[in-house]
Design a protein around this motif. Structure first.
Motif, PDB file in Angstrom:
ATOM      1  N   GLY A  17      46.806  31.974  20.608  1.00 25.55           N
ATOM      2  CA  GLY A  17      45.423  32.863  20.009  1.00 25.55           C
ATOM      3  C   GLY A  17      45.383  32.490  18.658  1.00 25.55           C
ATOM      4  N   GLN A  18      44.314  33.267  17.948  1.00 21.31           N
ATOM      5  CA  GLN A  18      44.063  32.999  16.575  1.00 21.31           C
ATOM      6  C   GLN A  18      44.344  34.153  15.674  1.00 21.31           C
ATOM      7  OE1 GLN A  18      42.457  30.115  15.604  1.00 21.31           O
ATOM      8  NE2 GLN A  18      41.447  29.141  17.516  1.00 21.31           N
ATOM      9  N   ASP A  19      45.123  35.217  16.153  1.00 26.70           N
ATOM     10  CA  ASP A  19      45.200  36.150  15.401  1.00 26.70           C
ATOM     11  C   ASP A  19      46.692  36.688  15.626  1.00 26.70           C
ATOM     12  OD1 ASP A  19      45.680  38.947  14.333  1.00 26.70           O
ATOM     13  OD2 ASP A  19      43.511  39.020  14.218  1.00 26.70           O
ATOM     14  N   ASP A  20      47.708  36.715  14.714  1.00 28.32           N
ATOM     15  CA  ASP A  20      48.986  36.891  14.665  1.00 28.32           C
ATOM     16  C   ASP A  20      49.174  38.297  15.102  1.00 28.32           C
ATOM     17  OD1 ASP A  20      50.432  34.434  14.164  1.00 28.32           O
ATOM     18  OD2 ASP A  20      49.983  34.648  11.985  1.00 28.32           O
ATOM     19  N   GLU A  21      48.264  39.210  14.746  1.00 31.71           N
ATOM     20  CA  GLU A  21      48.556  40.672  14.845  1.00 31.71           C
ATOM     21  C   GLU A  21      48.153  40.894  16.387  1.00 31.71           C
ATOM     22  OE1 GLU A  21      46.873  45.085  13.619  1.00 31.71           O
ATOM     23  OE2 GLU A  21      46.240  43.355  12.485  1.00 31.71           O
ATOM     24  N   ILE A  22      46.995  40.404  17.106  1.00 34.04           N
ATOM     25  CA  ILE A  22      46.662  40.560  18.453  1.00 34.04           C
ATOM     26  C   ILE A  22      48.137  39.795  19.170  1.00 34.04           C
ATOM     27  CG2 ILE A  22      45.196  39.595  20.084  1.00 34.04           C
ATOM     28  CD1 ILE A  22      43.926  41.997  18.454  1.00 34.04           C
ATOM     29  N   LEU A  23      48.434  38.594  18.863  1.00 36.93           N
ATOM     30  CA  LEU A  23      49.659  38.301  19.708  1.00 36.93           C
ATOM     31  C   LEU A  23      50.812  39.054  19.565  1.00 36.93           C
ATOM     32  CD1 LEU A  23      49.582  34.107  18.716  1.00 36.93           C
ATOM     33  CD2 LEU A  23      48.476  35.444  20.727  1.00 36.93           C
ATOM     34  N   SER A  24      51.128  39.751  18.231  1.00 30.93           N
ATOM     35  CA  SER A  24      52.195  40.780  18.334  1.00 30.93           C
ATOM     36  C   SER A  24      52.169  41.873  19.436  1.00 30.93           C
ATOM     37  CB  SER A  24      52.431  41.146  16.945  1.00 30.93           C
ATOM     38  OG  SER A  24      52.924  39.868  15.997  1.00 30.93           O
ATOM     39  N   GLU A  25      50.784  42.218  19.415  1.00 27.76           N
ATOM     40  CA  GLU A  25      50.471  43.447  20.204  1.00 27.76           C
ATOM     41  C   GLU A  25      50.594  43.145  21.534  1.00 27.76           C
ATOM     42  OE1 GLU A  25      46.556  44.397  19.167  1.00 27.76           O
ATOM     43  OE2 GLU A  25      47.039  45.345  17.204  1.00 27.76           O
ATOM     44  N   VAL A  26      50.413  41.958  22.098  1.00 30.26           N
ATOM     45  CA  VAL A  26      50.185  41.423  23.343  1.00 30.26           C
ATOM     46  C   VAL A  26      51.590  41.196  23.762  1.00 30.26           C
ATOM     47  CG1 VAL A  26      49.548  39.823  25.040  1.00 30.26           C
ATOM     48  CG2 VAL A  26      47.878  40.693  23.564  1.00 30.26           C
ATOM     49  N   GLN A  27      52.479  40.487  22.831  1.00 28.24           N
ATOM     50  CA  GLN A  27      54.121  40.352  23.295  1.00 28.24           C
ATOM     51  C   GLN A  27      54.641  41.823  23.646  1.00 28.24           C
ATOM     52  OE1 GLN A  27      56.386  38.697  20.017  1.00 28.24           O
ATOM     53  NE2 GLN A  27      58.291  39.229  21.006  1.00 28.24           N
ATOM     54  N   ILE A  28      54.495  42.484  22.680  1.00 20.60           N
ATOM     55  CA  ILE A  28      54.937  43.899  22.923  1.00 20.60           C
ATOM     56  C   ILE A  28      54.516  44.730  24.422  1.00 20.60           C
ATOM     57  CG2 ILE A  28      54.817  46.674  22.337  1.00 20.60           C
ATOM     58  CD1 ILE A  28      54.546  45.578  19.194  1.00 20.60           C
ATOM     59  N   LEU A  29      53.171  44.519  24.771  1.00 17.76           N
ATOM     60  CA  LEU A  29      52.697  45.028  26.043  1.00 17.76           C
ATOM     61  C   LEU A  29      53.390  44.113  27.228  1.00 17.76           C
ATOM     62  CD1 LEU A  29      48.994  45.207  25.415  1.00 17.76           C
ATOM     63  CD2 LEU A  29      50.485  46.961  25.708  1.00 17.76           C
ATOM     64  N   ILE A  30      53.648  42.604  26.975  1.00 20.74           N
ATOM     65  CA  ILE A  30      54.254  41.991  28.068  1.00 20.74           C
ATOM     66  C   ILE A  30      55.806  42.586  28.246  1.00 20.74           C
ATOM     67  CG2 ILE A  30      55.433  39.850  28.553  1.00 20.74           C
ATOM     68  CD1 ILE A  30      52.917  38.455  27.256  1.00 20.74           C
ATOM     69  N   GLU A  31      56.559  42.882  27.093  1.00 18.64           N
ATOM     70  CA  GLU A  31      57.772  43.342  27.183  1.00 18.64           C
ATOM     71  C   GLU A  31      57.864  44.843  27.913  1.00 18.64           C
ATOM     72  OE1 GLU A  31      58.929  43.403  23.012  1.00 18.64           O
ATOM     73  OE2 GLU A  31      59.229  41.308  22.984  1.00 18.64           O
ATOM     74  N   LYS A  32      56.974  45.472  27.524  1.00 16.58           N
ATOM     75  CA  LYS A  32      56.672  47.080  28.136  1.00 16.58           C
ATOM     76  C   LYS A  32      56.461  46.761  29.466  1.00 16.58           C
ATOM     77  CE  LYS A  32      54.689  50.116  25.960  1.00 16.58           C
ATOM     78  NZ  LYS A  32      53.487  50.690  25.094  1.00 16.58           N
ATOM     79  N   ALA A  33      55.700  46.028  29.978  1.00 18.44           N
ATOM     80  CA  ALA A  33      54.995  45.804  31.431  1.00 18.44           C
ATOM     81  C   ALA A  33      56.203  45.264  32.104  1.00 18.44           C
ATOM     82  CB  ALA A  33      53.890  44.959  31.585  1.00 18.44           C
ATOM     83  N   PHE A  34      56.712  44.306  31.648  1.00 13.31           N
ATOM     84  CA  PHE A  34      57.978  43.704  32.632  1.00 13.31           C
ATOM     85  C   PHE A  34      59.318  44.637  32.674  1.00 13.31           C
ATOM     86  CE2 PHE A  34      57.176  39.177  33.330  1.00 13.31           C
ATOM     87  CZ  PHE A  34      55.731  39.489  33.302  1.00 13.31           C
ATOM     88  N   LYS A  35      59.454  45.467  31.522  1.00 13.80           N
ATOM     89  CA  LYS A  35      60.713  46.424  31.749  1.00 13.80           C
ATOM     90  C   LYS A  35      60.219  47.647  32.731  1.00 13.80           C
ATOM     91  CE  LYS A  35      63.694  48.897  28.808  1.00 13.80           C
ATOM     92  NZ  LYS A  35      64.169  49.530  27.580  1.00 13.80           N
ATOM     93  N   GLU A  36      59.351  48.053  32.419  1.00 14.39           N
ATOM     94  CA  GLU A  36      58.682  49.452  33.289  1.00 14.39           C
ATOM     95  C   GLU A  36      58.081  49.033  34.522  1.00 14.39           C
ATOM     96  OE1 GLU A  36      56.329  51.700  30.658  1.00 14.39           O
ATOM     97  OE2 GLU A  36      57.688  51.279  28.862  1.00 14.39           O
ATOM     98  N   VAL A  37      57.399  48.263  34.907  1.00 13.38           N
ATOM     99  CA  VAL A  37      56.977  47.763  36.169  1.00 13.38           C
ATOM    100  C   VAL A  37      57.365  46.770  37.007  1.00 13.38           C
ATOM    101  CG1 VAL A  37      54.861  49.557  35.778  1.00 13.38           C
ATOM    102  CG2 VAL A  37      54.692  46.887  35.431  1.00 13.38           C
ATOM    103  N   GLY A  38      57.654  45.584  36.149  1.00 14.95           N
ATOM    104  CA  GLY A  38      58.128  44.523  36.695  1.00 14.95           C
ATOM    105  C   GLY A  38      57.241  43.426  36.965  1.00 14.95           C
ATOM    106  N   VAL A  39      57.494  42.379  37.766  1.00 12.04           N
ATOM    107  CA  VAL A  39      56.974  41.114  38.064  1.00 12.04           C
ATOM    108  C   VAL A  39      57.562  40.725  39.215  1.00 12.04           C
ATOM    109  CG1 VAL A  39      57.878  39.442  36.837  1.00 12.04           C
ATOM    110  CG2 VAL A  39      55.633  38.695  37.195  1.00 12.04           C
ATOM    111  N   GLY A  40      56.414  40.108  40.091  1.00 17.25           N
ATOM    112  CA  GLY A  40      56.528  39.698  41.531  1.00 17.25           C
ATOM    113  C   GLY A  40      56.638  40.608  42.451  1.00 17.25           C
ATOM    114  N   GLY A  41      57.309  40.296  43.554  1.00 19.22           N
ATOM    115  CA  GLY A  41      57.349  40.931  44.840  1.00 19.22           C
ATOM    116  C   GLY A  41      58.373  42.299  44.565  1.00 19.22           C
ATOM    117  N   LYS A  42      58.174  43.266  45.501  1.00 17.92           N
ATOM    118  CA  LYS A  42      59.295  44.115  45.760  1.00 17.92           C
ATOM    119  C   LYS A  42      59.620  45.090  44.397  1.00 17.92           C
ATOM    120  CE  LYS A  42      62.569  43.393  48.738  1.00 17.92           C
ATOM    121  NZ  LYS A  42      62.243  44.529  49.642  1.00 17.92           N
TER     122      LYS A  42
END
Length: 256
Positions: free
Chosen positions: A220-245
């Motif tokens: 991206g163009q903004d470090d703050e936005i990238l840091s926020e999205v990184q945190i969201l990725i970490e939370k999403a993949f830990k709490e709801v997961g990715v892929g099947g089942k």
């Protein structure tokens, strides 16, 4: 998708591209339930061992390709954030994709290493923010991911690249789904109740093992936005997961 014609016999151990092996060169795969598990174990073993083209380690080659891409983007003024997540449960990435066998798996087409497609990453995170995000996070959905509003479409401020596994030792396992009520689920007239005396029909499939590390890249163009999205990725993949089942515990990842 189908295997190569039956008159073209290719031994699993001699196929150097795991992606082609899984999609096309499975002459030795058996659809017989008794033989299926052994067939998949043989395929999984070959996928694990076939991670070199000659003397080239494809994982290191792909990592170098991504590093070169990141440097090229930085030289053009973009911000690039890289981070790693580790699988804490099995990953079923691409089970529904076309494959020469019943359940697919997503491999990078040319090098054959396991990847999580950028579209899957973006989709999981956007869904997570929509369903579980804070009011502040939800207010930034269009900023992060873009808007497809016909009246006012906008691109998001973050681009997602494929996440890739950084090493391939013991990368795959054969797992099982055991349908205990096949007659109940296959009855088109809905007249057969589920009963304990039905014969279960095991369905075997290949998945990514636990404790496997993937590298993620967002741009991206903004470090703050990238840091926020990184945190969201970490939370999403830990709490709801990715892929099947994911509803039964697959697909969970955590920060390394």
């Amino acid at each position: 998708m189908s295997t190569l014609p039956g008159n073209i016999q290719i031994e699993i151990e001699k196929v150097s591209n795991p992606s082609m092996l899984f999609d096309k060169c499975l002459n030795e795969y058996s659809f017989n339930t008794q033989e299926k598990y052994r067939s998949l174990e043989k395929i999984a073993s070959s996928l694990t061992s076939s991670y070199k083209f000659g003397q080239v380690d494809v994982y290191k080659a792909y990592k170098q390709r991504m590093e070169n891409l990141a440097e090229g983007l930085r030289s053009q003024g973009y911000k690039v954030k890289k981070f790693k997540l580790k699988s804490v449960s099995g990953l079923c990435i691409g089970m529904g994709r076309d494959s020469a066998i019943e359940n697919g798996i997503t491999l990078e087409r040319n090098l054959g290493i396991p990847i999580i497609p950028s579209s899957s990453i973006k989709g999981v995170v956007r869904s997570y923010v929509t369903l579980y995000g804070t009011e502040k996070e939800q207010s930034k959905i269009n900023k992060y991911f873009g808007s497809d509003d016909d009246q006012n479409p906008k691109p998001g401020e973050v681009d997602f690249l494929n996440a890739y596994m950084i090493a391939g030792k013991e990368a795959y396992k054969v797992d099982i789904i055991n349908n205990h009520f096949p007659d109940y689920y296959s009855d088109q007239n809905a007249t057969t109740p589920p009963n304990d005396w039905f014969n279960p029909i095991p369905v075997y499939f290949i998945r990514i093992s636990e404790e496997k590390i993937f590298e993620f890249t967002i741009i991206g163009q903004d470090d703050e936005i990238l840091s926020e999205v990184q945190i969201l990725i970490e939370k999403a993949f830990k709490e709801v997961g990715v892929g099947g089942k994911t509803s039964v515990g697959y697909g969970r990842m955590e920060k390394v």
